[in-house]
Design an enzyme around this catalytic site. Structure first.
Site, PDB file in Angstrom:
ATOM      1  N   LEU A  31      34.438 -24.977 -17.242  1.00 25.99           N
ATOM      2  CA  LEU A  31      33.963 -26.016 -18.159  1.00 25.99           C
ATOM      3  C   LEU A  31      33.213 -25.458 -19.368  1.00 25.99           C
ATOM      4  O   LEU A  31      32.523 -26.195 -20.052  1.00 25.99           O
ATOM      5  CB  LEU A  31      33.068 -27.013 -17.414  1.00 25.99           C
ATOM      6  CG  LEU A  31      33.791 -27.903 -16.410  1.00 25.99           C
ATOM      7  CD1 LEU A  31      32.798 -28.772 -15.648  1.00 25.99           C
ATOM      8  CD2 LEU A  31      34.822 -28.780 -17.099  1.00 25.99           C
TER       9      LEU A  31
ATOM     10  N   PRO B  14      26.397 -20.565 -12.648  1.00 29.90           N
ATOM     11  CA  PRO B  14      25.633 -21.406 -11.738  1.00 29.90           C
ATOM     12  C   PRO B  14      25.961 -22.897 -11.844  1.00 29.90           C
ATOM     13  O   PRO B  14      25.607 -23.654 -10.964  1.00 29.90           O
ATOM     14  CB  PRO B  14      24.180 -21.141 -12.152  1.00 29.90           C
ATOM     15  CG  PRO B  14      24.257 -20.756 -13.585  1.00 29.90           C
ATOM     16  CD  PRO B  14      25.562 -20.037 -13.739  1.00 29.90           C
ATOM     17  N   CYS B  15      26.641 -23.295 -12.891  1.00 29.54           N
ATOM     18  CA  CYS B  15      26.950 -24.721 -13.073  1.00 29.54           C
ATOM     19  C   CYS B  15      27.848 -25.256 -11.954  1.00 29.54           C
ATOM     20  O   CYS B  15      27.585 -26.320 -11.403  1.00 29.54           O
ATOM     21  CB  CYS B  15      27.612 -24.954 -14.424  1.00 29.54           C
ATOM     22  SG  CYS B  15      26.585 -24.452 -15.810  1.00 29.54           S
ATOM     23  N   HIS B  16      28.909 -24.514 -11.622  1.00 27.25           N
ATOM     24  CA  HIS B  16      29.851 -24.985 -10.608  1.00 27.25           C
ATOM     25  C   HIS B  16      30.251 -23.911  -9.613  1.00 27.25           C
ATOM     26  O   HIS B  16      31.136 -24.123  -8.791  1.00 27.25           O
ATOM     27  CB  HIS B  16      31.088 -25.577 -11.281  1.00 27.25           C
ATOM     28  CG  HIS B  16      30.748 -26.737 -12.166  1.00 27.25           C
ATOM     29  ND1 HIS B  16      30.657 -26.612 -13.526  1.00 27.25           N
ATOM     30  CD2 HIS B  16      30.429 -28.015 -11.877  1.00 27.25           C
ATOM     31  CE1 HIS B  16      30.313 -27.778 -14.043  1.00 27.25           C
ATOM     32  NE2 HIS B  16      30.159 -28.645 -13.066  1.00 27.25           N
ATOM     33  N   GLY B  17      29.646 -22.729  -9.700  1.00 25.17           N
ATOM     34  CA  GLY B  17      29.837 -21.717  -8.668  1.00 25.17           C
ATOM     35  C   GLY B  17      31.008 -20.773  -8.835  1.00 25.17           C
ATOM     36  O   GLY B  17      31.526 -20.271  -7.841  1.00 25.17           O
TER      37      GLY B  17
END
Length: 169
Positions: free
Chosen positions: A115, A132-135
């Site tokens: 993203l 860290p937003c979605h791994g």
């Protein structure tokens, strides 16, 4: 006498059309020309980076076209680790040799392909980058290894002007 008038009328029509066409072109040209990029955008088309102060194992981030670019000076251990990965273990198979023109230097866009977040350096399960937003986890070659990101981090066009000068773009 009628023959003469027809020729004169044809000349007047042709001259009028020619002047009209020149007028239309003169009016349209500024509208088309204003769509070209301005000097500040052209200046961002490429950037030169002096990497002489980057220690092995460290990463610097520079801006190019408004996006972060990670430039990592890899250690021999990181290069060996990146090259030892089996292609069938990668969601988006790409050899390390194809990603780094000089094995010691990895130059890539610092944007997660999921993203568009900016991943953290030296984090994650593969000692590369972690978003860290979605791994999403990337390895030391910037290849996706785990998480929702569909592709590897992009490699911009770049070249080495000298041993310590990299031109991006």
């Amino acid at each position: 006498m009628s023959e003469k008038k027809v020729k004169r009328r044809d000349f007047i029509f042709t001259a009028t059309y020619a002047v009209g066409a020149v007028g239309v072109a003169a009016t349209v040209w500024p509208l088309v020309d204003q769509m070209n990029p301005d000097a500040s955008v052209k200046a961002l088309a490429s950037t030169e980076v002096d990497v002489s102060s980057v220690e092995p194992g460290k990463t610097i981030t520079v801006l190019w076209r408004g996006k972060p670019v990670f430039i990592k000076r890899r250690t021999q251990n990181e290069i060996d680790e990146a090259r030892s990965v089996r292609m069938e273990d990668l969601p988006d198979p790409e050899k390390d040799e194809d990603r780094a023109k000089n094995p010691e230097w990895l130059v890539m866009l610092g944007v997660c392909t999921h993203l568009g977040c900016v991943p953290l350096n030296d984090k994650g399960d593969y000692n590369g980058w972690f978003c860290p937003c979605h791994g999403s986890h990337y390895d030391t070659s910037g290849r996706i290894r785990k998480g929702p990101a569909p592709t590897n981090m992009s490699i911009p066009n770049y070249e080495f002007l000298e041993n310590n000068i990299i031109k991006i773009g």
